[in-house]
Enzyme design. Structure first.
Site, PDB file in Angstrom:
ATOM      1  N   LYS A 176       0.862  -1.182   0.000  1.00  0.00           N
ATOM      2  CA  LYS A 176       0.000   0.000   0.000  1.00  0.00           C
ATOM      3  C   LYS A 176       0.899   1.232   0.000  1.00  0.00           C
ATOM      4  CE  LYS A 176      -2.444   3.275   1.943  1.00  0.00           C
ATOM      5  NZ  LYS A 176      -2.087   4.692   1.695  1.00  0.00           N
ATOM      6  N   GLU A 251       9.556   1.562  11.083  1.00  0.00           N
ATOM      7  CA  GLU A 251      10.616   2.562  10.924  1.00  0.00           C
ATOM      8  C   GLU A 251       9.937   3.911  10.980  1.00  0.00           C
ATOM      9  OE1 GLU A 251      12.641   5.314   9.711  1.00  0.00           O
ATOM     10  OE2 GLU A 251      12.930   4.387   7.749  1.00  0.00           O
ATOM     11  N   CYS A 285      13.547  10.805   7.269  1.00  0.00           N
ATOM     12  CA  CYS A 285      13.362  10.442   8.676  1.00  0.00           C
ATOM     13  C   CYS A 285      14.659  10.523   9.459  1.00  0.00           C
ATOM     14  CB  CYS A 285      12.756   9.051   8.780  1.00  0.00           C
ATOM     15  SG  CYS A 285      13.671   7.788   7.872  1.00  0.00           S
ATOM     16  N   GLU A 384       9.991  16.306  15.139  1.00  0.00           N
ATOM     17  CA  GLU A 384      10.372  16.108  13.745  1.00  0.00           C
ATOM     18  C   GLU A 384       9.570  17.053  12.846  1.00  0.00           C
ATOM     19  OE1 GLU A 384      11.250  12.310  10.961  1.00  0.00           O
ATOM     20  OE2 GLU A 384       9.252  12.367  11.849  1.00  0.00           O
TER      21      GLU A 384
END
Length: 490
Positions: A176, A251, A285, A384
């Site tokens: 997906k 992750e 990331c 973040e």
């Protein structure tokens, strides 16, 4: 351009007939309409993957699977240039970055083809036991049906990180992709179709997170979930997996620190700092978005860093010389602008950037942005951003830098720069992160483990560790004694 889902080796229309639009983030124009898969389509795909696993793919040898992986790599390589152009239009990144990504994705399939072959020689590995009346062998068997949910920052590359090891292990896949960047994932399915990969081994369902990703996470026939993305979404997937005790690998986000000591070369430091935060528009990331600079070098380094940042060329990813493209979507653009405004309000000093480039009137562009000395509890230092925003703080002593670097709920990556390699190694060993770079930032190789600590995730991708993600370890122990066991029957 693909306008169907790929399920059980066939291109099919979405069960409920829905579609959504994919935009070019540089022009804000529609590129294509893509199927909006739903729970019904996910169910078809999972059942196809289950049949393929139980009636063929799960029993293949590593050598057989290696042949398919190499054929897939060959097919992708044949369309490498077109894939890179499509990635630019879909994601916005500069063309040289997209070309690098596509080459890395192809390399990932080739690497896991090698590991698939090696897996045959590791199968039924004998294990010595202390009791000679027993003989034991260890098998490594595929985990089964895997649901894989990939992000939008490296669309084809992140797909390869999950699909390649899963297929190498003998697992089947329901993939997906992000609704923001599904186009190269559709081309991956097309490549699988063209080489004749057995039906149901790789299935692809495009769709929105709640309508397709959610049902995939909760489907009872999925044995393993692999996800790359945000912490909140990762927590939801982990919660969904708990109901069926599914195998998971996550992750997630990062807020990685880059520590630069006084003895570092300024030019080299500036180059790696820029690469660590502005590559892929900062939508990485592992981006080293917190810069910790020792006081003695700080003034010289900041002057050169600001100068170099202001010289970064911003524009549409297909333009020659562009080094920074648009953010992926209006939503991401607004989120990053929100962080910048909060940074200003918090009292941190804006050194450069923080707004739309004057020459670009459309597209989701933001200038590369640097803040100086935000408070340690400020949102731009703690959270973040996932955009081209760097925060800088100074430190005096090594232990201060390590403390500030580790004072984060994240633990994905970190970097240290020093000409004193003994100190660099000591600091690298002290950082609570799954990935640490010395005298560089962001190099990534398929042979090396990738993943984080704390809120940055669970498990490791890439390398042999990535293959182990999709394997179950089984012991087979045999009684070979010549005498009856004689516990109950004397």
């Amino acid at each position: 351009m693909r306008d169907q889902l790929y399920i059980n080796g066939e291109w099919v229309s979405p069960d409920l007939g829905g579609y959504f639009e994919v935009l070019d983030p540089a022009s804000e124009q529609v590129i294509q309409r893509v199927p909006a898969g739903t729970e019904e389509d996910i169910d078809h795909a999972v059942r196809a993957a289950r049949r393929a696993f139980e009636h063929g793919w799960g029993q293949t040898s590593g050598a057989e699977r290696a042949g398919w992986l190499e054929a897939l790599a060959d097919e992708l390589e044949g369309g490498q240039d077109a894939l890179a152009l499509l990635e630019v239009r879909d994601n916005g990144k500069p063309l040289p970055e997209a070309q690098w990504d596509i080459a890395d994705a192809i390399g990932c399939f080739r690497y896991y083809a090698e590991l698939a072959r090696e897996l045959d020689s590791r199968q039924d590995e004998p294990l010595a036991l202390p009791d000679e009346r027993f003989r034991c062998r260890v098998r490594r068997e595929p985990v089964g049906v895997t649901g894989q949910i990939i992000p939008w920052n490296y669309p084809l590359l992140m797909a390869s990180w999950k699909v390649a090891p899963a297929l190498a292990a003998g697992a089947t896949v329901v993939l997906k992709p992000s609704e923001l960047t599904p186009l190269t994932a559709l081309e991956l399915a097309a490549a699988a179709d063209k080489i004749g990969l057995p039906a149901g081994v790789l299935n692809l369902v495009t769709g929105l997170g709640a309508e397709a990703g959610g049902p995939l996470s909760q489907h009872p026939m999925v044995d393993k979930l692999a996800f790359t993305g945000s912490v909140p979404t990762g927590a939801k997937i982990m919660s969904a997996a708990a109901a069926d005790i599914k195998n998971i690998s996550l992750e997630l986000g990062g807020k990685s620190a880059f520590i630069v000591f006084d003895d570092a070369d300024v030019e080299a430091a500036v180059e790696w700092i820029l690469f660590g935060i502005f590559w892929n528009q900062g939508q990485v990331c592992s981006a080293t978005s917190r810069l910790l600079v020792q006081e003695g070098i700080a003034a010289r380094l900041l002057e050169r860093l600001i100068e170099a940042t202001r010289n970064i060329r911003i524009g549409q990813g297909l333009e020659q010389g562009v080094q920074l493209g648009p953010l992926v979507s209006q939503g991401q653009h607004d989120k990053v602008i929100g962080f910048i405004e909060q940074g200003k309000a918090s009292g941190a000093r804006l050194l450069t950037g923080g707004k739309r480039p004057a020459h670009l009137h459309s597209g989701y562009f933001i200038e590369p942005t640097i803040f100086d000395e935000p408070a340690e509890n400020s949102i731009i230092w703690r959270e973040e951003v996932f955009g081209p925003l760097l925060c800088i703080k100074r430190f005096k002593r090594e232990e201060d830098a390590v403390r500030m670097a580790n004072a984060s709920r994240f633990g994905l990556a970190g970097a240290v720069m020093s000409s004193d390699l003994e100190r660099a190694a000591r600091v690298a060993n002290s950082l609570r992160a799954g990935i640490v770079w010395v005298n560089c930032s962001q190099p990534t190789f398929p042979q090396a483990p990738w993943g984080g600590m704390k809120h940055s995730g669970i498990g490791r991708e890439l390398g042999r560790w990535g293959l182990e993600n999709y394997l179950e370890v089984k012991q087979v122990t045999e009684y070979i004694g010549t005498e009856p066991w004689g516990w109950y029957l004397k």
